[in-house]
Every structure is written in structure tokens, then in C-alpha cells.
Design a protein around this motif. Structure first.
Motif, mmCIF file in Angstrom:
data_model
loop_
_atom_site.group_PDB
_atom_site.id
_atom_site.type_symbol
_atom_site.label_atom_id
_atom_site.label_comp_id
_atom_site.label_asym_id
_atom_site.label_seq_id
_atom_site.Cartn_x
_atom_site.Cartn_y
_atom_site.Cartn_z
ATOM 1 N N TYR A 27 52.796 40.283 49.727
ATOM 2 C CA TYR A 27 51.749 40.812 50.591
ATOM 3 C C TYR A 27 51.662 39.854 51.767
ATOM 4 C CZ TYR A 27 50.530 43.144 46.236
ATOM 5 O OH TYR A 27 50.574 43.878 45.083
ATOM 6 N N ILE A 28 51.340 40.384 52.945
ATOM 7 C CA ILE A 28 51.286 39.519 54.120
ATOM 8 C C ILE A 28 49.990 39.755 54.881
ATOM 9 C CG2 ILE A 28 52.504 41.119 55.673
ATOM 10 C CD1 ILE A 28 53.994 38.593 56.785
ATOM 11 N N ILE A 29 49.419 38.660 55.364
ATOM 12 C CA ILE A 29 48.272 38.717 56.264
ATOM 13 C C ILE A 29 48.741 38.154 57.592
ATOM 14 C CG2 ILE A 29 45.949 37.888 56.780
ATOM 15 C CD1 ILE A 29 45.486 37.627 53.754
ATOM 16 N N LEU A 30 48.605 38.949 58.641
ATOM 17 C CA LEU A 30 48.926 38.501 59.997
ATOM 18 C C LEU A 30 47.614 38.190 60.705
ATOM 19 C CD1 LEU A 30 51.580 41.186 60.982
ATOM 20 C CD2 LEU A 30 52.002 38.874 60.146
ATOM 21 N N ILE A 31 47.484 36.967 61.172
ATOM 22 C CA ILE A 31 46.296 36.549 61.909
ATOM 23 C C ILE A 31 46.725 36.365 63.357
ATOM 24 C CG2 ILE A 31 44.490 34.815 62.140
ATOM 25 C CD1 ILE A 31 45.050 34.142 59.139
ATOM 26 N N GLU A 105 40.137 37.852 49.522
ATOM 27 C CA GLU A 105 39.385 38.418 48.396
ATOM 28 C C GLU A 105 39.635 39.914 48.278
ATOM 29 O OE1 GLU A 105 37.434 38.143 45.001
ATOM 30 O OE2 GLU A 105 37.954 36.435 46.265
ATOM 31 N N CYS A 106 39.672 40.604 49.414
ATOM 32 C CA CYS A 106 39.982 42.043 49.427
ATOM 33 C C CYS A 106 41.373 42.274 48.834
ATOM 34 C CB CYS A 106 39.907 42.579 50.850
ATOM 35 S SG CYS A 106 40.416 44.289 51.032
ATOM 36 N N ALA A 107 42.321 41.458 49.228
ATOM 37 C CA ALA A 107 43.693 41.591 48.717
ATOM 38 C C ALA A 107 43.725 41.381 47.208
ATOM 39 C CB ALA A 107 44.610 40.591 49.416
ATOM 40 N N LYS A 108 43.039 40.362 46.744
ATOM 41 C CA LYS A 108 43.052 40.069 45.315
ATOM 42 C C LYS A 108 42.416 41.189 44.506
ATOM 43 C CE LYS A 108 41.989 35.963 43.934
ATOM 44 N NZ LYS A 108 41.244 34.694 43.801
ATOM 45 N N GLY A 115 47.288 36.185 41.376
ATOM 46 C CA GLY A 115 47.057 34.938 42.083
ATOM 47 C C GLY A 115 47.467 35.128 43.523
ATOM 48 N N ILE A 116 47.537 34.052 44.232
ATOM 49 C CA ILE A 116 47.887 34.157 45.648
ATOM 50 C C ILE A 116 49.348 33.793 45.906
ATOM 51 C CG2 ILE A 116 45.552 33.816 46.505
ATOM 52 C CD1 ILE A 116 46.299 30.862 46.915
ATOM 53 N N SER A 117 50.124 33.630 44.869
ATOM 54 C CA SER A 117 51.519 33.215 45.049
ATOM 55 C C SER A 117 52.353 34.271 45.756
ATOM 56 C CB SER A 117 52.151 32.858 43.709
ATOM 57 O OG SER A 117 52.152 33.993 42.866
ATOM 58 N N LYS A 118 51.964 35.529 45.710
ATOM 59 C CA LYS A 118 52.711 36.599 46.381
ATOM 60 C C LYS A 118 52.152 36.879 47.769
ATOM 61 C CE LYS A 118 54.018 39.056 42.204
ATOM 62 N NZ LYS A 118 53.987 40.351 41.523
ATOM 63 N N LEU A 119 51.245 36.051 48.244
ATOM 64 C CA LEU A 119 50.582 36.271 49.514
ATOM 65 C C LEU A 119 51.127 35.319 50.583
ATOM 66 C CD1 LEU A 119 48.289 37.800 50.957
ATOM 67 C CD2 LEU A 119 46.742 36.017 50.147
ATOM 68 N N VAL A 120 51.588 35.903 51.686
ATOM 69 C CA VAL A 120 52.091 35.128 52.820
ATOM 70 C C VAL A 120 51.088 35.295 53.955
ATOM 71 C CG1 VAL A 120 53.953 34.888 54.511
ATOM 72 C CG2 VAL A 120 54.481 35.485 52.135
ATOM 73 N N ILE A 121 50.659 34.201 54.550
ATOM 74 C CA ILE A 121 49.718 34.235 55.672
ATOM 75 C C ILE A 121 50.438 33.703 56.900
ATOM 76 C CG2 ILE A 121 47.527 33.423 56.569
ATOM 77 C CD1 ILE A 121 46.651 33.085 53.613
#
Length: 125
Positions: A27-31, A105-108, A115-121
Motif C-alpha cells: 500500500y502506498i501513501i503519497l504526500i 489509521e484509515c489504511a490499517k 501491521g505497517i510493514s506493507k505500507l510505503v510512504i
């Protein structure tokens, strides 16, 4: 949540995209922290994410986040000749005026991340 656990990357808008994405589902979050992003560069970054074929959801916040969301959707549909595969889900969301903590938190919750290990920011500056 421990900030040092996050898989966070910073990239400069309009420069060569040296972003290496995971080879497993993520999953990715682009800021988007700048209003100086060239459309061509934005399109290249969106293509990189979609063409990785591993991104499950892209969440965007910051400058013109709804536009980024639209471009990601269009890129995904175009990549699949407007016939997305039934066995692969790619979702996009935009989060105007939300904090990073709220988005995580929304993603989780919504994606049932263990966990957040699959999350790329990615911070775009």
C-alpha cells in the motif's frame, strides 16, 4: 505508532524518479508537499506505481490530491485497456486536510493491515 518503523521515502518533484517499490503486495501513501509538480512527472510516478503490479491501494494527500487520485485511476484503467482484471484489486483514495496518522489509521482499519510493514510512504517535495 513508532515512526521509525515506517517505510518512508522522500523524492524531489520533477527530478529523475529513483523510487524503488516493493516486489511484494504493498500500500502506498503519497504526500504531495509542493505545488510545483509537472504533469508529465506526476504521470510518470503514477505509471511506476501502477506498472509495478504490486500496489493494492494508493492513498494521496496534499496539493491537488484528488487530481492525483484521478490520474492513478486513469493510469490503472489504461494499463488494462479499460478491462481491469477480476482477480486484482487496485484502489485509490484521496485525503484532503487529513494528518498522516489519520491516513495510516484509515489504511490499517479499512484494509485490515496486520501491521505497517506493507505500507510505503512517499513524501514529494
Amino acid at each position: 505508532m513508532e515512526k521509525h518503523c515506517l517505510n518512508t521515502r522522500k523524492i524531489k518533484a520533477n527530478e529523475e524518479i529513483a523510487l524503488i517499490l516493493p516486489e511484494q503486495p504493498y500500500y502506498i501513501i503519497l504526500i504531495v508537499n509542493t505545488n510545483q509538480v509537472l504533469p508529465e512527472w506526476r504521470n510518470q510516478l503514477c505509471e511506476r506505481i501502477v506498472h509495478s503490479k504490486m500496489c493494492i491501494q494508493a492513498m494521496v494527500t496534499g496539493h491537488e490530491c484528488s487530481n492525483w487520485d484521478d490520474i492513478l485511476d486513469e493510469t490503472y484503467l489504461g494499463f488494462h485497456n479499460y478491462q481491469p482484471p477480476i482477480n486484482h484489486c487496485f484502489m485509490t483514495t484521496w485525503h484532503e486536510n487529513e494528518t498522516l496518522e489519520d491516513i495510516i489509521e484509515c489504511a490499517k482499519v479499512s484494509m485490515q493491515l496486520e501491521g505497517i510493514s506493507k505500507l510505503v510512504i512517499v513524501h514529494i517535495e
